[in-house]
Design a protein around this motif. Structure first.
Motif, PDB file in Angstrom:
ATOM      1  N   GLU A 161       0.652  -1.267  -0.051  1.00 47.57           N
ATOM      2  CA  GLU A 161      -0.003  -0.052   0.090  1.00 47.57           C
ATOM      3  C   GLU A 161       0.862   1.342   0.017  1.00 47.57           C
ATOM      4  OE1 GLU A 161      -3.263   0.019  -0.688  1.00 47.57           O
ATOM      5  OE2 GLU A 161      -3.153  -2.024  -0.574  1.00 47.57           O
ATOM      6  N   LYS A 162       1.986   1.141   0.661  1.00 55.64           N
ATOM      7  CA  LYS A 162       2.879   2.324   0.661  1.00 55.64           C
ATOM      8  C   LYS A 162       3.251   2.657  -0.586  1.00 55.64           C
ATOM      9  CE  LYS A 162       7.362   3.221   2.592  1.00 55.64           C
ATOM     10  NZ  LYS A 162       8.417   2.805   3.181  1.00 55.64           N
ATOM     11  N   THR A 163       3.851   1.645  -1.273  1.00 55.12           N
ATOM     12  CA  THR A 163       4.386   2.019  -2.680  1.00 55.12           C
ATOM     13  C   THR A 163       3.237   2.581  -3.483  1.00 55.12           C
ATOM     14  OG1 THR A 163       5.892   0.074  -2.348  1.00 55.12           O
ATOM     15  CG2 THR A 163       5.505   0.838  -4.567  1.00 55.12           C
ATOM     16  N   LYS A 164       2.055   1.930  -3.640  1.00 57.74           N
ATOM     17  CA  LYS A 164       1.059   2.423  -4.392  1.00 57.74           C
ATOM     18  C   LYS A 164       0.552   3.948  -3.939  1.00 57.74           C
ATOM     19  CE  LYS A 164      -1.535  -2.175  -4.557  1.00 57.74           C
ATOM     20  NZ  LYS A 164      -2.749  -2.753  -3.864  1.00 57.74           N
ATOM     21  N   ALA A 165       0.610   4.136  -2.841  1.00 57.28           N
ATOM     22  CA  ALA A 165       0.597   5.664  -2.375  1.00 57.28           C
ATOM     23  C   ALA A 165       1.573   6.539  -2.784  1.00 57.28           C
ATOM     24  CB  ALA A 165       0.265   5.656  -0.872  1.00 57.28           C
ATOM     25  N   THR A 166       2.713   6.050  -2.843  1.00 58.74           N
ATOM     26  CA  THR A 166       3.816   7.029  -3.637  1.00 58.74           C
ATOM     27  C   THR A 166       3.705   7.233  -4.923  1.00 58.74           C
ATOM     28  OG1 THR A 166       5.498   6.149  -1.621  1.00 58.74           O
ATOM     29  CG2 THR A 166       6.446   7.158  -3.805  1.00 58.74           C
ATOM     30  N   ILE A 167       3.264   5.936  -5.553  1.00 58.67           N
ATOM     31  CA  ILE A 167       3.121   6.182  -7.007  1.00 58.67           C
ATOM     32  C   ILE A 167       1.798   7.027  -7.434  1.00 58.67           C
ATOM     33  CG2 ILE A 167       2.146   4.787  -9.164  1.00 58.67           C
ATOM     34  CD1 ILE A 167       3.563   2.501  -8.001  1.00 58.67           C
ATOM     35  N   PHE A 168       0.754   7.076  -6.771  1.00 57.61           N
ATOM     36  CA  PHE A 168      -0.323   7.772  -6.955  1.00 57.61           C
ATOM     37  C   PHE A 168      -0.100   9.358  -6.611  1.00 57.61           C
ATOM     38  CE2 PHE A 168      -4.360   9.805  -5.465  1.00 57.61           C
ATOM     39  CZ  PHE A 168      -5.313   9.470  -6.646  1.00 57.61           C
ATOM     40  N   ASP A 169       0.529   9.750  -5.586  1.00 61.23           N
ATOM     41  CA  ASP A 169       1.085  11.040  -5.290  1.00 61.23           C
ATOM     42  C   ASP A 169       1.927  11.589  -6.346  1.00 61.23           C
ATOM     43  OD1 ASP A 169      -0.242  10.796  -2.816  1.00 61.23           O
ATOM     44  OD2 ASP A 169       1.844  10.384  -1.553  1.00 61.23           O
ATOM     45  N   ARG A 170       2.842  10.689  -6.737  1.00 64.66           N
ATOM     46  CA  ARG A 170       3.575  11.122  -8.029  1.00 64.66           C
ATOM     47  C   ARG A 170       2.911  11.451  -9.178  1.00 64.66           C
ATOM     48  NH1 ARG A 170       7.080  14.587  -9.835  1.00 64.66           N
ATOM     49  NH2 ARG A 170       8.013  13.926 -11.491  1.00 64.66           N
ATOM     50  N   PHE A 171       1.997  10.499  -9.417  1.00 65.79           N
ATOM     51  CA  PHE A 171       1.046  10.723 -10.645  1.00 65.79           C
ATOM     52  C   PHE A 171       0.176  11.974 -10.230  1.00 65.79           C
ATOM     53  CE2 PHE A 171      -3.513  10.484 -12.567  1.00 65.79           C
ATOM     54  CZ  PHE A 171      -3.146  10.212 -13.696  1.00 65.79           C
ATOM     55  N   LEU A 172      -0.360  12.557  -9.267  1.00 65.51           N
ATOM     56  CA  LEU A 172      -1.002  13.749  -8.926  1.00 65.51           C
ATOM     57  C   LEU A 172      -0.002  14.990  -9.190  1.00 65.51           C
ATOM     58  CD1 LEU A 172      -3.116  12.717  -5.957  1.00 65.51           C
ATOM     59  CD2 LEU A 172      -3.892  12.936  -8.107  1.00 65.51           C
ATOM     60  N   VAL A 173       1.003  14.767  -8.993  1.00 68.28           N
ATOM     61  CA  VAL A 173       2.091  15.984  -9.160  1.00 68.28           C
ATOM     62  C   VAL A 173       2.106  16.064 -10.580  1.00 68.28           C
ATOM     63  CG1 VAL A 173       4.294  16.521  -8.865  1.00 68.28           C
ATOM     64  CG2 VAL A 173       3.142  15.622  -6.873  1.00 68.28           C
ATOM     65  N   VAL A 174       2.511  15.021 -11.402  1.00 69.19           N
ATOM     66  CA  VAL A 174       2.625  15.060 -12.662  1.00 69.19           C
ATOM     67  C   VAL A 174       1.178  15.435 -13.507  1.00 69.19           C
ATOM     68  CG1 VAL A 174       2.949  13.767 -14.993  1.00 69.19           C
ATOM     69  CG2 VAL A 174       4.264  13.224 -12.907  1.00 69.19           C
ATOM     70  N   GLN A 175       0.112  14.985 -12.730  1.00 79.12           N
ATOM     71  CA  GLN A 175      -1.004  15.635 -13.582  1.00 79.12           C
ATOM     72  C   GLN A 175      -1.323  17.152 -13.272  1.00 79.12           C
ATOM     73  OE1 GLN A 175      -4.513  14.183 -11.614  1.00 79.12           O
ATOM     74  NE2 GLN A 175      -5.983  14.485 -13.675  1.00 79.12           N
ATOM     75  N   ARG A 176      -1.045  17.557 -12.323  1.00 76.94           N
ATOM     76  CA  ARG A 176      -1.121  19.020 -11.974  1.00 76.94           C
ATOM     77  C   ARG A 176      -0.105  19.905 -12.583  1.00 76.94           C
ATOM     78  NH1 ARG A 176      -1.404  17.509  -5.954  1.00 76.94           N
ATOM     79  NH2 ARG A 176      -3.630  17.454  -5.671  1.00 76.94           N
ATOM     80  N   LYS A 177       0.917  19.436 -12.937  1.00 76.48           N
ATOM     81  CA  LYS A 177       2.121  19.959 -14.124  1.00 76.48           C
ATOM     82  C   LYS A 177       1.513  20.104 -15.228  1.00 76.48           C
ATOM     83  CE  LYS A 177       6.283  19.168 -11.409  1.00 76.48           C
ATOM     84  NZ  LYS A 177       7.565  18.705 -11.428  1.00 76.48           N
ATOM     85  N   GLU A 178       0.773  19.127 -15.747  1.00 79.39           N
ATOM     86  CA  GLU A 178       0.186  19.001 -16.894  1.00 79.39           C
ATOM     87  C   GLU A 178      -1.025  19.749 -17.227  1.00 79.39           C
ATOM     88  OE1 GLU A 178       0.072  14.964 -18.822  1.00 79.39           O
ATOM     89  OE2 GLU A 178       2.009  14.586 -18.470  1.00 79.39           O
ATOM     90  N   ASP A 179      -1.868  19.843 -16.285  1.00 78.45           N
ATOM     91  CA  ASP A 179      -3.097  20.366 -16.255  1.00 78.45           C
ATOM     92  C   ASP A 179      -3.155  21.392 -15.163  1.00 78.45           C
ATOM     93  OD1 ASP A 179      -5.673  21.251 -16.582  1.00 78.45           O
ATOM     94  OD2 ASP A 179      -6.677  19.274 -16.316  1.00 78.45           O
ATOM     95  N   PRO A 180      -2.891  22.821 -15.311  1.00 80.72           N
ATOM     96  CA  PRO A 180      -2.875  23.753 -14.272  1.00 80.72           C
ATOM     97  C   PRO A 180      -4.336  23.878 -13.475  1.00 80.72           C
ATOM     98  CG  PRO A 180      -1.808  24.470 -15.813  1.00 80.72           C
ATOM     99  CD  PRO A 180      -2.258  23.203 -16.456  1.00 80.72           C
TER     100      PRO A 180
END
Length: 195
Positions: A161-180
């Protein structure tokens, strides 16, 4: 008269010296080690050399179920003479470092993996399996866009679960950069002074 075979690089790295005080035998080859050094780097060896096990008093301690090249390479990561890990053996080396409780060696392998050419999904799986948090972050930081996350294999459902959470957090960061606009939408509904 038969000639004595040339010692392997693994035996040379662990040759007898004035600072060695124990012999570990792997695949019938003798590795001369320093008990204090290994005990400092590994709870496994600290227990082996200092507890009331039969091995404590043995002149030569057999180490079973491990290949000489893997064991010697991992031990060398905490010894003065270093044997460089290879991409081909990295999975086995991680197992050995984990089995013999060698966090310093595991860290060296993690740093090696950060610059290796292994696929991202392999690095993520090893990071998950061996708790290599820096490798996980480093690997995810290389994902160029949110589409890269969609190519993760379905076996990722088996991750901690910890790894999945880290992946999801990084996904959100990337998504925010792509879609302000995603940042603006997430601010809606917040009351002043909260969040």
């Amino acid at each position: 008269m038969a000639e004595t075979p040339e010692p392997s690089i693994y035996e040379k790295a662990f040759a007898k010296s004035d600072v060695t005080d124990a012999i570990l035998v792997v695949e019938e080859k003798k590795l001369h080690v320093n008990k204090a050094l290994l005990s400092c780097h590994s709870d496994y060896f600290k227990t082996l050399f200092n507890s009331d096990f039969k091995e404590k008093s043995m002149e030569e301690i057999p180490i079973e179920d491990v290949k000489l090249e893997d064991f010697a390479t991992v031990l060398s990561l905490v010894n003065p003479i270093r044997i460089e890990p290879t991409n081909e053996r990295i999975a086995e080396l991680l197992k050995v470092a984990d089995r013999f409780l060698l966090p310093s060696a595991k860290r060296q392998l993690e740093l090696f993996l950060m610059t290796s050419t292994h696929y991202s999904h392999e690095k993520i799986e090893w990071a998950d399996m061996y708790n290599l948090d820096e490798l996980l972050k480093h690997t995810l930081n290389k994902f160029p866009n949110k589409n890269a996350f969609f190519f993760l294999p379905s076996s990722f459902s088996q991750l901690k679960e910890k790894t999945k959470a880290t992946i999801f957090d990084r996904f959100l960061v990337v998504q925010r950069k792509e879609d302000p606009r995603a940042n603006h939408r997430s601010d809606r509904g917040k009351r002043p002074g909260f969040g």
